[in-house]
Design a protein around this motif. Structure first.
Motif, mmCIF file in Angstrom:
data_model
loop_
_atom_site.group_PDB
_atom_site.id
_atom_site.type_symbol
_atom_site.label_atom_id
_atom_site.label_comp_id
_atom_site.label_asym_id
_atom_site.label_seq_id
_atom_site.Cartn_x
_atom_site.Cartn_y
_atom_site.Cartn_z
ATOM 1 N N GLN A 138 14.200 2.409 -1.694
ATOM 2 C CA GLN A 138 14.549 1.589 -0.531
ATOM 3 C C GLN A 138 13.385 1.495 0.460
ATOM 4 O OE1 GLN A 138 18.149 2.808 1.429
ATOM 5 N NE2 GLN A 138 19.339 2.862 -0.469
ATOM 6 N N ILE A 139 12.765 2.663 0.701
ATOM 7 C CA ILE A 139 11.648 2.726 1.657
ATOM 8 C C ILE A 139 10.457 1.919 1.144
ATOM 9 C CG2 ILE A 139 9.965 4.287 2.736
ATOM 10 C CD1 ILE A 139 12.274 6.436 2.582
ATOM 11 N N LYS A 140 10.194 2.051 -0.150
ATOM 12 C CA LYS A 140 9.078 1.331 -0.769
ATOM 13 C C LYS A 140 9.297 -0.183 -0.670
ATOM 14 C CE LYS A 140 6.420 0.965 -5.047
ATOM 15 N NZ LYS A 140 6.326 1.386 -6.478
ATOM 16 N N LYS A 141 10.524 -0.603 -0.941
ATOM 17 C CA LYS A 141 10.853 -2.029 -0.883
ATOM 18 C C LYS A 141 10.693 -2.558 0.545
ATOM 19 C CE LYS A 141 14.502 -5.385 -1.858
ATOM 20 N NZ LYS A 141 15.927 -5.571 -2.219
ATOM 21 N N LYS A 142 11.176 -1.776 1.500
ATOM 22 C CA LYS A 142 11.087 -2.170 2.905
ATOM 23 C C LYS A 142 9.632 -2.311 3.345
ATOM 24 C CE LYS A 142 12.708 -0.803 7.490
ATOM 25 N NZ LYS A 142 13.357 0.255 8.298
ATOM 26 N N LYS A 143 8.782 -1.360 2.914
ATOM 27 C CA LYS A 143 7.351 -1.401 3.250
ATOM 28 C C LYS A 143 6.674 -2.615 2.619
ATOM 29 C CE LYS A 143 3.180 1.453 3.426
ATOM 30 N NZ LYS A 143 2.257 0.366 3.109
ATOM 31 N N GLN A 144 7.014 -2.913 1.372
ATOM 32 C CA GLN A 144 6.437 -4.064 0.685
ATOM 33 C C GLN A 144 6.789 -5.363 1.398
ATOM 34 O OE1 GLN A 144 8.035 -3.510 -3.276
ATOM 35 N NE2 GLN A 144 6.222 -2.390 -4.001
ATOM 36 N N GLU A 145 8.038 -5.462 1.850
ATOM 37 C CA GLU A 145 8.483 -6.660 2.576
ATOM 38 C C GLU A 145 7.731 -6.816 3.895
ATOM 39 O OE1 GLU A 145 12.654 -6.072 2.990
ATOM 40 O OE2 GLU A 145 13.123 -6.736 0.940
ATOM 41 N N ALA A 146 7.556 -5.688 4.598
ATOM 42 C CA ALA A 146 6.836 -5.713 5.882
ATOM 43 C C ALA A 146 5.376 -6.095 5.679
ATOM 44 C CB ALA A 146 6.935 -4.349 6.549
ATOM 45 N N ASP A 147 4.737 -5.545 4.648
ATOM 46 C CA ASP A 147 3.324 -5.854 4.351
ATOM 47 C C ASP A 147 3.159 -7.324 3.966
ATOM 48 O OD1 ASP A 147 2.626 -3.252 4.866
ATOM 49 O OD2 ASP A 147 2.536 -2.630 2.759
ATOM 50 N N ARG A 148 4.124 -7.814 3.197
ATOM 51 C CA ARG A 148 4.060 -9.223 2.766
ATOM 52 C C ARG A 148 4.190 -10.146 3.975
ATOM 53 N NH1 ARG A 148 8.396 -12.525 0.091
ATOM 54 N NH2 ARG A 148 9.685 -10.711 0.417
ATOM 55 N N LEU A 149 5.091 -9.810 4.880
ATOM 56 C CA LEU A 149 5.286 -10.611 6.090
ATOM 57 C C LEU A 149 4.026 -10.581 6.958
ATOM 58 C CD1 LEU A 149 7.175 -12.309 7.873
ATOM 59 C CD2 LEU A 149 8.035 -10.167 8.862
ATOM 60 N N ASP A 150 3.417 -9.398 7.108
ATOM 61 C CA ASP A 150 2.177 -9.276 7.896
ATOM 62 C C ASP A 150 1.064 -10.139 7.308
ATOM 63 O OD1 ASP A 150 3.075 -7.597 9.888
ATOM 64 O OD2 ASP A 150 2.547 -5.767 8.821
ATOM 65 N N ARG A 151 0.951 -10.129 5.977
ATOM 66 C CA ARG A 151 -0.092 -10.930 5.316
ATOM 67 C C ARG A 151 0.127 -12.426 5.563
ATOM 68 N NH1 ARG A 151 0.618 -7.119 1.101
ATOM 69 N NH2 ARG A 151 1.973 -8.560 -0.045
ATOM 70 N N GLU A 152 1.385 -12.838 5.485
ATOM 71 C CA GLU A 152 1.711 -14.249 5.709
ATOM 72 C C GLU A 152 1.412 -14.667 7.153
ATOM 73 O OE1 GLU A 152 2.961 -16.898 3.675
ATOM 74 O OE2 GLU A 152 2.012 -15.488 2.294
ATOM 75 N N ILE A 153 1.765 -13.798 8.093
ATOM 76 C CA ILE A 153 1.506 -14.093 9.514
ATOM 77 C C ILE A 153 0.003 -14.159 9.778
ATOM 78 C CG2 ILE A 153 1.665 -13.138 11.854
ATOM 79 C CD1 ILE A 153 4.486 -12.121 11.042
ATOM 80 N N ASN A 154 -0.747 -13.221 9.218
ATOM 81 C CA ASN A 154 -2.218 -13.209 9.373
ATOM 82 C C ASN A 154 -2.831 -14.489 8.807
ATOM 83 O OD1 ASN A 154 -2.135 -10.689 10.581
ATOM 84 N ND2 ASN A 154 -2.538 -9.581 8.686
#
Length: 406
Positions: A220-236
């Protein structure tokens, strides 16, 4: 000699009063911090109460508990600082009272000796004879000045005794109030410590439950981190593209990662910057549950995440508001994720993430406090969290330092 003692006495009194004033200012700041924490805890309890019928995941429960534990620890720390400061102020006041009593005694003795001397001088020789016995006019003038100075000094001594007596009375009243305030703080800390002990035990029990099935939660934690990283990359990516498009439109080609500002956008950026620490919150009710920057995972201490935004816990169906005038730069739609809105304020951008509804479109002009969408409620995790981020050009800033205290 006496006048020198008197001058030193005045300087000492001024110095001690300045110290006490400084301590009082610090006490006010500590009390403001304590009240802020109490407001945040009250609001967090209210938000949790709104969701008490919802099923919460263990991860959400441990995050909620961790928030309460950290706030409670801060409350105890600040209350301890206040009590310790009060102890120092009480001790300083007690020393000041002792010193004042000694100084008053000395002033009264000095004054009494002066009165006796004045009486004797009156009986032995009148002021008129004293002046008439002068050998010349200059000496008579000097003797007249001496008589006046002596009378003024005597008057000042009397006024000093009166003023210091009043100061002594005020200090005694202040001391009594300080002792009551300290006792109240000590009692409040006892209650806070009992609550903290209960929360720590509850957290320990929950952590034991999570560790017993760590493989499930690690996923669950890994999935949550991956989603957050993906969102950060898209925003950047969107920010880089917005900078490039804006600069191209302005006829400027630059790879510095900064907006080339027009006079209008420069003014907007300046106004935004002037409101640092005073920006309204993007939701009407909320507390910062997730901090900006590097933080260790609550369930796995070996994992450290670097958060580019803050997470604001809010109520179900909370409306999201623009924190400042600007223009909608982009609406980000992430696959299997929730929309985000980017609003540009000159060379600053505010980003509102994890929305369920969006009421604006790209290119719209928005004003401060305008509703731009609604926060998404995660039914599985049992929480409503708004992600909020601030950028200056391509540089990420800590949003917490920009929002007003509430």
């Amino acid at each position: 000699m006496k006048s020198r003692i008197y001058a030193l006495f005045i300087l000492a009194a001024l110095f001690s009063s300045n110290i006490l004033l400084g301590q009082s200012d610090k006490q006010k700041k500590l009390e403001a911090q304590r009240q802020q924490i109490l407001r945040e805890m009250k609001q967090f309890r209210a938000l949790l109460f709104d969701k008490e019928k919802e099923e919460k995941s263990e991860i959400t429960l441990i995050e909620d508990l961790n928030y309460k534990v950290n706030k409670r620890k801060n409350l105890i720390r600040i209350t301890n600082e206040q009590a310790n400061l009060l102890t120092r102020e009480i001790n300083a006041n007690q020393k000041e009272i002792t010193s004042l009593r000694e100084q008053l005694k000395e002033l009264k003795e000095d004054y009494a000796a002066m009165v006796v001397k004045s009486y004797k001088s009156k009986s032995e020789q009148s002021k008129v004879m004293f002046l008439l016995s002068s050998s010349n006019f200059k000496q008579a003038y000097k003797r007249l000045q001496y008589i006046r100075q002596y009378a003024n000094y005597q008057k000042e001594q009397g006024e000093a005794i009166k003023a210091k007596t009043q100061e002594l009375q005020e200090l005694n009243l202040q001391l009594s109030k300080q002792k009551k305030d300290k006792q109240k703080l000590i009692e409040e800390n006892r209650i806070a410590k009992r609550e903290l002990e209960k929360e720590l035990k509850e957290r320990e029990t929950l952590m034991a439950s999570i560790k017993a099935d760590m493989s499930k939660f690690a996923a669950q934690i890994k999935k949550k981190k991956q989603e957050a990283d993906r969102l950060d990359r898209e925003i950047n990516r969107l920010i880089r593209e917005a900078i490039a498009a804006s600069n191209k439109k302005a006829g400027k080609k630059t790879s510095t990662g900064k907006f080339v500002l027009t006079p209008e956008s420069k003014k907007l950026a300046s106004n935004f910057e002037a409101n640092k620490g005073k920006l309204g919150w993007p939701v009407s009710r909320g507390v910062i549950k997730g901090k900006f920057g590097k933080r260790r995972s609550l369930t796995d201490a070996s994992v450290t995440n670097n958060y580019k935004s803050i997470q604001i816990a809010t109520e179900t169906n909370a409306e999201v508001k623009a924190v400042f005038n600007g223009e909608v730069s982009e609406i980000l739609i992430v696959k299997n994720g929730n929309p985000a809105v980017l609003i540009r304020h000159g060379n600053y951008l505010t980003i509102y993430m994890n929305l369920s509804k969006v009421y604006v479109k790209k290119g719209d002009k928005v004003s401060t406090s305008q509703v731009i969408g609604q926060v998404f409620t995660n039914k599985i995790r049992g929480e409503t969290l708004l992600g909020f981020r601030i950028n200056k050009n391509n540089q990420v800033l800590n949003p917490e330092s920009w929002l007003a205290k509430h």
